[in-house]
Design an enzyme around this catalytic site. Structure first.
Site, PDB file in Angstrom:
ATOM      1  N   HIS A 257      10.435  -8.312   5.778  1.00  0.00           N
ATOM      2  CA  HIS A 257       9.548  -8.680   4.664  1.00  0.00           C
ATOM      3  C   HIS A 257       9.890  -7.991   3.349  1.00  0.00           C
ATOM      4  CE1 HIS A 257       7.713  -4.881   5.835  1.00  0.00           C
ATOM      5  NE2 HIS A 257       7.186  -4.838   4.627  1.00  0.00           N
TER       6      HIS A 257
HETATM    7  C1  UD1 Z   1       3.070  -4.852   1.354  1.00  0.00           C
HETATM    8  C2  UD1 Z   1       3.500  -3.440   0.974  1.00  0.00           C
HETATM    9  C3  UD1 Z   1       4.617  -2.987   1.906  1.00  0.00           C
HETATM   10  C4  UD1 Z   1       4.231  -3.140   3.359  1.00  0.00           C
HETATM   11  C5  UD1 Z   1       3.818  -4.588   3.588  1.00  0.00           C
HETATM   12  C6  UD1 Z   1       3.415  -4.859   5.002  1.00  0.00           C
HETATM   13  C7  UD1 Z   1       3.334  -2.856  -1.410  1.00  0.00           C
HETATM   14  C8  UD1 Z   1       4.117  -2.609  -2.637  1.00  0.00           C
HETATM   15  N1  UD1 Z   1       4.018  -3.378  -0.377  1.00  0.00           N
HETATM   16  O1  UD1 Z   1       4.167  -5.724   1.101  1.00  0.00           O
HETATM   17  O2  UD1 Z   1       4.890  -1.618   1.661  1.00  0.00           O
HETATM   18  O3  UD1 Z   1       5.313  -2.802   4.183  1.00  0.00           O
HETATM   19  O4  UD1 Z   1       2.710  -4.869   2.724  1.00  0.00           O
HETATM   20  O5  UD1 Z   1       3.165  -6.215   5.145  1.00  0.00           O
HETATM   21  O6  UD1 Z   1       2.154  -2.589  -1.373  1.00  0.00           O
HETATM   22  N2  UD1 Z   1       0.697 -12.821   1.495  1.00  0.00           N
HETATM   23  C9  UD1 Z   1      -0.057 -13.769   2.145  1.00  0.00           C
HETATM   24  N3  UD1 Z   1      -1.135 -13.335   2.868  1.00  0.00           N
HETATM   25  C10 UD1 Z   1      -1.493 -12.038   2.936  1.00  0.00           C
HETATM   26  C11 UD1 Z   1      -0.723 -11.090   2.251  1.00  0.00           C
HETATM   27  C12 UD1 Z   1       0.366 -11.497   1.543  1.00  0.00           C
HETATM   28  O7  UD1 Z   1       0.233 -14.948   2.124  1.00  0.00           O
HETATM   29  O8  UD1 Z   1      -2.482 -11.715   3.617  1.00  0.00           O
HETATM   30  C13 UD1 Z   1       1.895 -13.258   0.767  1.00  0.00           C
HETATM   31  C14 UD1 Z   1       1.646 -13.564  -0.687  1.00  0.00           C
HETATM   32  O9  UD1 Z   1       2.444 -14.636  -1.048  1.00  0.00           O
HETATM   33  C15 UD1 Z   1       2.149 -12.339  -1.397  1.00  0.00           C
HETATM   34  C16 UD1 Z   1       3.257 -11.875  -0.491  1.00  0.00           C
HETATM   35  O10 UD1 Z   1       2.855 -12.226   0.830  1.00  0.00           O
HETATM   36  O11 UD1 Z   1       2.570 -12.587  -2.675  1.00  0.00           O
HETATM   37  C17 UD1 Z   1       3.522 -10.393  -0.553  1.00  0.00           C
HETATM   38  O12 UD1 Z   1       2.311  -9.668  -0.339  1.00  0.00           O
HETATM   39  P1  UD1 Z   1       2.110  -8.236  -1.033  1.00  0.00           P
HETATM   40  O13 UD1 Z   1       0.829  -7.632  -0.625  1.00  0.00           O
HETATM   41  O14 UD1 Z   1       2.393  -8.341  -2.485  1.00  0.00           O
HETATM   42  O15 UD1 Z   1       3.285  -7.360  -0.462  1.00  0.00           O
HETATM   43  P2  UD1 Z   1       3.954  -7.288   0.986  1.00  0.00           P
HETATM   44  O16 UD1 Z   1       5.298  -7.889   0.914  1.00  0.00           O
HETATM   45  O17 UD1 Z   1       3.036  -7.765   2.062  1.00  0.00           O
END
Ligand code: UD1
Length: 365
Positions: free
Chosen positions: A208
């Site tokens: 991820h």
């Molecule tokens: C975040 C953390 C990372 C951790 C990871 C575990 C930061 C900077 N990063 O990254 O350290 O290892 O979580 O998963 O805080 N999305 C969904 N549903 C959700 C959550 C996210 O669809 O419930 C999608 C969205 O399109 C979003 C993308 O995933 O833009 C990324 O989510 P985000 O919370 O920005 O960061 P992670 O990559 O999950």
């Protein structure tokens, strides 16, 4: 009475806060607890199922922030957290790990002169291209109590000039959750593997990190390697929502023996780890879990903030440029991955030490 406000936001936070909340609940006359969920992760499979598996109480407050750019997400969490903090005025804000929710709430608390305790303090990848590294450095800088998981973390903090009296080596709190849930995961394994239907000898993959999935060339390289690996051994791949989006944007064939499944609950994912021949990941926490469990782990990153998993555990880095499928085949054939040696204070009792550290610090200051 010590009034603490716990902050969680994203998937890797939940298994770290669960044992702390439970430990403090067992000392009701000492701790008053408020649980805040920022809503950084909001899909059922990324959040709710972890509350269920880990028996975490419903959050008292949900900031419902959701997804956005780094700046937007951090800013929104700060704006929404500030009035909550002012309303409750806790003695401590407890933040865990290195996600955006961690730094955002730590920053709000520090500016309002509320003491911050950082669980999993002191880890450093020395790579500021990762948002998490920036979050770690800044959170540690403004925390009053730095609760560390390993000796390397203590050394990093000392090197940065942190006052020794603010550092407490408590061990790895995630292992508290792991040892608590492991019997359930073991019981669940056969049924889960039957459902997935990939057989019982498999590689478990998770991906991820922006550096692996946001660059289409890099993602293509990884998928091609997974295709080659899956020609020999099935790959079970629970797909993070971010990765699912990126894969959907790409025109690439994915082998049938790569089992793309939805993100798994904590218990189910642990069940998959314990049964895996090898785990291929870019996660931080999974490096630690596999090391504790003795399962070989290859980490698709150029560095790790968790060097103990290499020196004492089963982890090996596969940086960009190194052939991923060869690394997997070499590990499987030659079994070059060594047996883990015990990691100090990864003993399932870290939450007790955290509660004790908060009591001691509250009494002396
Ligand atoms: C975040 C953390 C990372 C951790 C990871 C575990 C930061 C900077 N990063 O990254 O350290 O290892 O979580 O998963 O805080 N999305 C969904 N549903 C959700 C959550 C996210 O669809 O419930 C999608 C969205 O399109 C979003 C993308 O995933 O833009 C990324 O989510 P985000 O919370 O920005 O960061 P992670 O990559 O999950």
């Amino acid at each position: 009475m010590i009034k603490v406000m716990h902050v969680v936001g994203a998937r890797p936070n939940f298994m770290k806060i669960a044992p702390i909340v439970r430990e403090m609940a067992a000392h009701q006359n000492t701790f008053q607890q408020i649980l805040v969920h920022t809503g950084q992760h909001y899909d059922r499979s990324m959040s709710d199922v972890f509350f269920e598996d880990l028996a975490i109480p419903e959050p008292d407050v949900n900031l419902e922030v959701g997804s956005g750019s780094q700046a937007w997400q951090v800013a929104q969490i700060m704006l929404r957290f500030e009035p909550i903090l002012l309303e409750h005025r806790p003695d401590w804000v407890i933040v865990v790990g290195d996600v955006n929710s961690t730094i955002a709430c730590a920053l709000v608390a520090a500016k309002l002169n509320v003491r911050v305790a950082h669980v999993e303090a002191g880890l450093r990848s020395f790579d500021t291209s990762m948002p998490e590294e920036i979050n770690r450095i800044l959170t540690d800088r403004i925390s009053s109590l730095l609760l560390t998981p390993s000796e390397d973390a203590n050394e990093n903090l000392r090197r940065e000039g942190v006052n020794e009296s603010n550092i407490v080596f408590v061990g790895n709190v995630m292992i508290d959750s792991l040892v608590q849930v492991l019997p359930k995961a073991t019981m669940r394994q056969a049924e889960l593997l039957a459902q997935i239907n990939a057989g019982t000898r498999y590689i478990l993959a998770t991906l991820h990190r922006p550096s692996n999935v946001d660059d289409p060339e890099r993602l293509k390289e990884i998928v091609q390697a997974l295709n080659r690996i899956a020609g020999d051994i099935p790959v079970i791949f629970p797909v993070h929502p971010r990765t699912r989006q990126r894969l959907a944007d790409m025109q690439i064939d994915i082998a049938n023996s790569i089992y793309l499944i939805d993100p798994k609950s904590y218990i189910d994912f642990l069940a998959l780890q314990t049964g895996a021949a090898l785990v291929l990941t870019d996660s931080g926490g999974i490096q630690e879990e596999t090391s504790f469990l003795g399962i070989p782990c290859l980490t698709l990153r150029p560095n790790t903030e968790r060097p103990i998993t290499i020196t004492h555990g089963t982890n090996r880095l596969v940086p960009p440029g190194e052939d991923i499928s060869s690394a997997v085949f070499d590990s499987l054939e030659t079994k070059i991955i060594k047996k883990p040696s015990p990691m100090q204070l990864w003993d399932g009792r870290t939450a007790q030490r955290i509660a004790q550290a908060l009591i001691s610090t509250s009494l002396t200051t």
